[in-house]
Design a protein around this motif. Structure first.
Motif, PDB file in Angstrom:
ATOM      1  N   GLU A  20       0.917  -1.180  -0.083  1.00  0.00           N
ATOM      2  CA  GLU A  20      -0.231  -0.058   0.014  1.00  0.00           C
ATOM      3  C   GLU A  20       0.686   1.354   0.023  1.00  0.00           C
ATOM      4  O   GLU A  20       0.511   2.161  -0.378  1.00  0.00           O
ATOM      5  N   LEU A  21       1.910   1.217   0.387  1.00  0.00           N
ATOM      6  CA  LEU A  21       3.004   2.270   0.432  1.00  0.00           C
ATOM      7  C   LEU A  21       3.182   2.722  -0.977  1.00  0.00           C
ATOM      8  O   LEU A  21       3.217   3.883  -1.430  1.00  0.00           O
ATOM      9  N   PRO A  22       3.747   1.978  -1.892  1.00  0.00           N
ATOM     10  CA  PRO A  22       4.047   2.186  -3.308  1.00  0.00           C
ATOM     11  C   PRO A  22       2.790   2.453  -4.006  1.00  0.00           C
ATOM     12  O   PRO A  22       2.717   3.361  -4.882  1.00  0.00           O
ATOM     13  N   ALA A  23       1.653   1.787  -3.464  1.00  0.00           N
ATOM     14  CA  ALA A  23       0.299   2.092  -4.359  1.00  0.00           C
ATOM     15  C   ALA A  23      -0.192   3.600  -4.124  1.00  0.00           C
ATOM     16  O   ALA A  23      -0.716   4.222  -5.058  1.00  0.00           O
ATOM     17  N   LYS A  24      -0.007   3.994  -2.753  1.00  0.00           N
ATOM     18  CA  LYS A  24      -0.548   5.365  -2.517  1.00  0.00           C
ATOM     19  C   LYS A  24       0.512   6.483  -3.165  1.00  0.00           C
ATOM     20  O   LYS A  24       0.112   7.567  -3.797  1.00  0.00           O
ATOM     21  N   TRP A  25       1.767   6.017  -3.400  1.00  0.00           N
ATOM     22  CA  TRP A  25       2.660   6.909  -4.157  1.00  0.00           C
ATOM     23  C   TRP A  25       2.551   7.232  -5.697  1.00  0.00           C
ATOM     24  O   TRP A  25       2.378   8.001  -6.024  1.00  0.00           O
ATOM     25  N   ILE A  26       2.124   5.880  -6.043  1.00  0.00           N
ATOM     26  CA  ILE A  26       1.970   6.068  -7.627  1.00  0.00           C
ATOM     27  C   ILE A  26       0.617   6.557  -7.873  1.00  0.00           C
ATOM     28  O   ILE A  26       0.377   7.204  -9.006  1.00  0.00           O
ATOM     29  N   LEU A  27      -0.291   6.489  -6.852  1.00  0.00           N
ATOM     30  CA  LEU A  27      -1.617   7.143  -7.114  1.00  0.00           C
ATOM     31  C   LEU A  27      -1.494   8.544  -7.126  1.00  0.00           C
ATOM     32  O   LEU A  27      -2.156   9.355  -7.905  1.00  0.00           O
ATOM     33  N   GLU A  28      -0.696   9.031  -6.222  1.00  0.00           N
ATOM     34  CA  GLU A  28      -0.659  10.462  -6.091  1.00  0.00           C
ATOM     35  C   GLU A  28       0.161  11.039  -7.443  1.00  0.00           C
ATOM     36  O   GLU A  28      -0.208  12.118  -8.212  1.00  0.00           O
ATOM     37  N   ALA A  30      -0.041   9.526 -10.360  1.00  0.00           N
ATOM     38  CA  ALA A  30      -0.901   9.340 -11.621  1.00  0.00           C
ATOM     39  C   ALA A  30      -2.028  10.551 -11.540  1.00  0.00           C
ATOM     40  O   ALA A  30      -2.306  11.161 -12.473  1.00  0.00           O
ATOM     41  N   ASN A  31      -2.615  11.059 -10.421  1.00  0.00           N
ATOM     42  CA  ASN A  31      -3.563  12.033 -10.092  1.00  0.00           C
ATOM     43  C   ASN A  31      -3.058  13.275 -10.409  1.00  0.00           C
ATOM     44  O   ASN A  31      -3.741  14.205 -10.550  1.00  0.00           O
ATOM     45  N   GLU A  32      -1.834  13.490 -10.626  1.00  0.00           N
ATOM     46  CA  GLU A  32      -1.153  14.874 -10.741  1.00  0.00           C
ATOM     47  C   GLU A  32      -1.242  14.989 -12.397  1.00  0.00           C
ATOM     48  O   GLU A  32      -1.072  16.137 -12.753  1.00  0.00           O
ATOM     49  N   ARG A  33      -1.337  14.005 -13.206  1.00  0.00           N
ATOM     50  CA  ARG A  33      -1.558  13.992 -14.433  1.00  0.00           C
ATOM     51  C   ARG A  33      -2.947  14.503 -14.774  1.00  0.00           C
ATOM     52  O   ARG A  33      -4.009  13.652 -14.470  1.00  0.00           O
ATOM     53  N   PRO A  34      -3.222  15.589 -15.688  1.00  0.00           N
ATOM     54  CA  PRO A  34      -4.621  16.001 -15.962  1.00  0.00           C
ATOM     55  C   PRO A  34      -5.426  15.021 -16.788  1.00  0.00           C
ATOM     56  O   PRO A  34      -6.670  14.924 -16.799  1.00  0.00           O
ATOM     57  N   GLU A  35      -4.632  13.854 -17.168  1.00  0.00           N
ATOM     58  CA  GLU A  35      -5.365  13.006 -18.514  1.00  0.00           C
ATOM     59  C   GLU A  35      -6.104  11.850 -17.475  1.00  0.00           C
ATOM     60  O   GLU A  35      -6.575  10.888 -18.108  1.00  0.00           O
ATOM     61  N   ILE A  36      -5.563  11.631 -16.118  1.00  0.00           N
ATOM     62  CA  ILE A  36      -6.016  10.566 -15.250  1.00  0.00           C
ATOM     63  C   ILE A  36      -6.846  10.929 -14.429  1.00  0.00           C
ATOM     64  O   ILE A  36      -6.622  11.935 -13.504  1.00  0.00           O
TER      65      ILE A  36
END
Length: 204
Positions: A20-28, A30-36
């Protein structure tokens, strides 16, 4: 153009998991990208039985209500980022079972991966890519691999005290490449699926 809906799937269900640690990191990231527009899918939340259907849902509708609920959920997404632990040179049993509980729901979609383990989960990610071929999915070329000293530095079970963000010097470029490719393939496969749906409707 509408945002791509991306699921970040945590592959381990163990109480002591790291995923869940890398999951939360890559989620953040990904959501920084305006396309996602991304969200986490945690296999713990679905309590899937061990696959026991007559056949894949490519051929026969699944009987298990839990399997159907899982299929309906993953159908909502245009693509996926698998956060893949490496167990004995492959993916977790929980993830393989979750993948096998569906088929048509994965088809013609894109996926990327964040692997972790002593060699950065590289062997697990390669197995995942082979599975993706059978599921008619498009894999990104780039993946994120958290391994070696970086893995020890961020994994609490090994005494690590660093946050994932503190090792971005090692993995940040890979994350950017993976997300760039996820967006390109995500838009391409979504356009193709939309065209297929229009053609099928016209043929009714």
């Amino acid at each position: 153009m509408s945002k791509l809906k991306i699921a970040v799937i945590i592959s381990s269900t163990r109480p002591t998991r790291f995923g869940e640690l890398p999951a939360k990191w890559i989620l953040e990231k990904a959501n920084e990208r305006p396309e996602i527009q991304a969200e986490i899918l945690d296999l713990r939340d679905f309590d899937l039985p061990f696959f026991d259907e007559m056949a894949s849902n490519a051929w026969v509708p699944s009987a298990s209500p839990k399997a159907v609920a899982w299929q309906n959920k993953i159908s909502e997404f245009d693509g996926y980022i698998f956060v893949a632990a490496e167990y004995n040179r492959s993916i977790t049993g929980a993830l393989k079972n979750a993948i096998d509980q569906a088929y048509v729901n994965w088809n013609k979609k894109v996926f990327g991966a964040v692997g972790y383990g002593t060699v950065g989960g590289a062997r697990a990610v390669e197995h995942l890519r082979n599975i993706g071929v059978e599921l008619q999915m498009a894999s990104t070329r780039s993946a994120v691999h958290i391994g070696g000293a970086d893995f020890a530095a961020v994994h609490p079970g090994f005494g690590g005290t660093k946050a994932i963000s503190e090792i971005e010097g090692s993995i940040g470029n890979s994350a950017k490449d993976m997300l760039d490719q996820l967006i390109w393939w995500g838009n391409a496969t979504k356009a193709a699926r939309d065209e297929d749906a229009l053609l099928a409707k016209a043929a009714e």
